[in-house]
Design a protein around this motif. Sequence first.
Motif, short mmCIF file in Angstrom:
data_model
loop_
_atom_site.label_atom_id
_atom_site.label_comp_id
_atom_site.label_asym_id
_atom_site.label_seq_id
_atom_site.Cartn_x
_atom_site.Cartn_y
_atom_site.Cartn_z
N TRP A 1 0.58 -1.48 -0.20
CA TRP A 1 -0.06 -0.43 0.11
C TRP A 1 0.83 0.95 -0.03
O TRP A 1 -0.08 3.15 -0.89
CB TRP A 1 -0.83 0.36 1.42
N GLN B 1 2.07 1.70 -3.54
CA GLN B 1 1.62 2.21 -4.17
C GLN B 1 0.43 3.25 -3.84
O GLN B 1 -1.31 3.91 -5.07
CB GLN B 1 0.25 0.89 -4.68
N HIS C 1 -2.92 4.57 -5.83
CA HIS C 1 -4.26 3.94 -5.55
C HIS C 1 -4.95 5.34 -5.29
O HIS C 1 -6.54 4.91 -5.11
CB HIS C 1 -3.83 3.42 -4.57
N GLY D 1 -8.39 4.75 -7.05
CA GLY D 1 -9.30 4.02 -6.53
C GLY D 1 -9.96 5.39 -5.91
O GLY D 1 -10.77 5.21 -4.65
N TRP E 1 0.05 -3.19 -9.42
CA TRP E 1 -1.05 -2.15 -7.94
C TRP E 1 -1.45 -2.77 -7.39
O TRP E 1 -2.34 -2.79 -6.15
CB TRP E 1 -1.43 -1.13 -8.62
N ILE F 1 -1.72 -4.40 -3.10
CA ILE F 1 -2.30 -3.88 -2.28
C ILE F 1 -3.53 -5.28 -2.01
O ILE F 1 -4.44 -4.67 -1.65
CB ILE F 1 -3.81 -3.20 -2.31
#
Length: 291
Positions: free
Chosen positions: A22, A25, A29, A33, A232, A236
Amino acid sequence: MTDTATLRARNADFWGRTAPGWIHQADRHDEIGRPLGAVALDWLRPQPGERALDIGCGCGGTTAEIAKAVAPSGTAVGLDLAEAMVTTARKRFTAPGGAGPRFVVGDVETLDAVPGAPFDAVYSRMTLMLLAEPVAGLTTVRRAMRTGARLAATVFRDGRVNPWLPAALLGASAHLGPSPPLPVGDEPGPFAFADPARVTRLLIAAGFTDIGIHPYDVTLDAPDDSDLVTEWLIEIGPAGAAYRDAQPVTQGQARAGVARLLERFRTPGIGYRLPTGLWLITARSDSTSAP
């Protein structure tokens, strides 16, 4: 069914091992995201001067966005179980002199009090479904809110409306070896809040009122770069720790395995469009109904 203490220990171990992915990324993210929580932020509408809490803040991107909304006189607190991610969030978003959002390490299920309480608004992106004892965690959240304060959160619905989600695990696991135990039934995991009736019962048990569970379909847009997108998703997810421990050749095989399963979501020259089914959970606190 696994007991709560075991599930909490499993959660702590999982996030301790997954946090490096995490962190690596974090910027990606935050960008790709964002639709996962945008509908909740739109509903919550944090206002200048308010105190806001971000449950499961990760590496801090959502908390920083909330902090801008409540500035200049409001405060935003990000809370997360993973110490490494909270440390990263502080590095990413704490301004000189300590300005900016505040980040706190803690398990919302076991905290006696949340630092910065009471809050006017509480936000959570894709975290509530991961609680080992949801009523305990939600009760802590509700007790940290002012009477009448609002909660907005997102969680996944079920696997049928999130067909890409298992790809990172299934495509990579054949090359990376065993992954952490998959959740069973209502155990913490991506689809633990798939049943809206169960979610409503949990919120009522925690003392919330004015509860709403609304379906939303969003799309995650990712670039046409299979290595970037697959890494990615692997990093995660549950296979992240095994991926980081693997040799480069094995990592490449894992990415290729995921890419094959994601190909149906890819338009060459344009990128990946990952269809995602969410619940938007909304509620208000009511101190008179405290359990």
